[in-house]
Design an enzyme around this catalytic site. Structure first.
Site, short mmCIF file in Angstrom:
data_model
loop_
_atom_site.label_atom_id
_atom_site.label_comp_id
_atom_site.label_asym_id
_atom_site.label_seq_id
_atom_site.Cartn_x
_atom_site.Cartn_y
_atom_site.Cartn_z
NE ARG A 1 -3.70 -2.03 2.97
CZ ARG A 1 -3.29 -3.35 3.46
NH1 ARG A 1 -2.24 -3.35 3.98
NH2 ARG A 1 -4.26 -4.36 3.71
CE1 TYR B 1 -6.98 -6.89 -6.85
CE2 TYR B 1 -7.14 -7.93 -4.69
CZ TYR B 1 -6.91 -6.89 -5.60
OH TYR B 1 -6.52 -5.63 -4.81
CG HIS C 1 -5.28 0.96 -4.26
ND1 HIS C 1 -4.51 1.04 -2.71
CD2 HIS C 1 -6.16 0.09 -3.88
CE1 HIS C 1 -4.91 0.08 -2.01
NE2 HIS C 1 -5.96 -0.42 -2.66
NE ARG D 1 -3.51 -3.39 -1.62
CZ ARG D 1 -2.89 -4.14 -0.83
NH1 ARG D 1 -1.36 -4.44 -0.59
NH2 ARG D 1 -3.81 -4.69 0.39
CG HIS E 1 -6.51 -8.36 1.41
ND1 HIS E 1 -6.80 -8.95 0.15
CD2 HIS E 1 -6.53 -7.15 1.15
CE1 HIS E 1 -6.79 -7.93 -0.80
NE2 HIS E 1 -6.60 -6.82 -0.02
CE LYS F 1 -6.10 -0.42 4.88
NZ LYS F 1 -7.56 -0.39 4.49
#
Length: 292
Positions: A144, A273, A238, A241, A264, A168
């Protein structure tokens, strides 16, 4: 509200970018209360008032995802007030945001990024090598934007061809580096040391004034180079990514492995995806199958 933002920062461990979004959303709702209902206290808002605000956002033709985020910010804030005993009932419980339009992640064709690196003229000085490394890291690892700008020198391990990323929720993950990335990192670090011999910044990326790199600079670099190979999509970090994940899946990578590489929390976030991959399979089927 300030107590809520500290709660998001220290207990929920949200990123500065996410907290800024919450601050913006709540401030806009507060201004709406003052202008339309002459209310100073955000806690005085009831279900009808909040619903009228959502209707106003829809009438302004804001993107449905933006409205969903603003409603989510409000839900979290009022849930916090209930948990702290400030309110007895959460007025956002029955609030419904407009349906989200399903959008497939935008990505660039596999050969486009190779073309970008092969045909773009990167200067051999520090600035040129910095720009090249930004592009290679975003596409080569799928990290990210915030993870890129927060990379530290100590996170890089060239001997094992890996780097450590803080994602995150302050979750760390180790990412592999391909030979091209190892080379780009080696050259960049040499140029960085030669350009700023006395720089003690712990960050991998620094500006020309030896300060930590900021997100807008990364956006400018990506837009500058990607616009030469792709004009049909929004050129943002992004997108690289998304391209990283889509290209891995198209070449047979395991979905669980892609999930771990992207950082994730659940497989559901990665499964988006597979839709892009299915579209490619359909195209192959229609072109090659005798009954298609």
């Amino acid at each position: 509200m300030e107590l809520f933002f500290k709660y998001l920062q220290y207990e929920k461990r949200f990123s500065p970018h996410t907290i800024t979004s919450y601050q913006t959303d709540l401030q806009q709702f507060k201004e709406y209360l003052q202008e339309v209902y002459d209310l100073e206290d955000i806690q005085a808002a009831d279900h009808a008032i909040i619903r009228s605000w959502v209707v106003t956002l829809v009438q302004k033709e804001l993107d449905s995802r933006t409205i969903h985020r603003k409603v989510a910010s409000l839900r979290s804030f009022f849930r916090f007030l209930v948990q702290r005993g400030v309110l007895e009932v959460n007025p956002t419980v029955r609030i419904k945001a407009p349906k989200l339009a399903k959008k497939l992640p935008a990505f660039i064709p596999e050969d486009a990024f190779t073309q970008l690196l092969d045909h773009s003229e990167f200067s051999t000085d520090f600035k040129g090598q910095r720009e090249k490394l930004i592009l290679e890291l975003l596409y080569g690892t799928g990290m990210r934007l915030a993870e890129l700008t927060n990379l530290k020198l100590e996170d890089i391990n060239l001997s094992s061809s890996t780097l450590k990323v803080l994602g995150k929720g302050n979750k760390e993950r180790i990412l592999p580096l391909n030979p091209s990335l190892v080379q780009a990192l080696t050259v960049y670090l040499q140029e960085r040391k030669a350009t700023f011999p006395k720089n003690n910044s712990p960050f991998l990326f620094v500006t020309d004034k030896e300060a930590p790199l900021y997100p807008k600079y990364v956006y400018r670099v990506v837009k500058k180079y990607m616009s030469s190979v792709s004009t049909a999509i929004k050129n943002s970090p992004h997108v690289l990514r998304h391209s990283f994940a889509t290209h891995l899946l198209n070449r047979g990578a395991d979905l669980g492995a892609i999930k771990d590489l992207l950082g994730h929390a659940s497989l559901a976030a990665t499964q988006v995806y597979t839709h892009n991959s299915i579209e490619k399979l359909k195209a192959v089927f229609e072109k090659a199958h005798p009954k298609a």
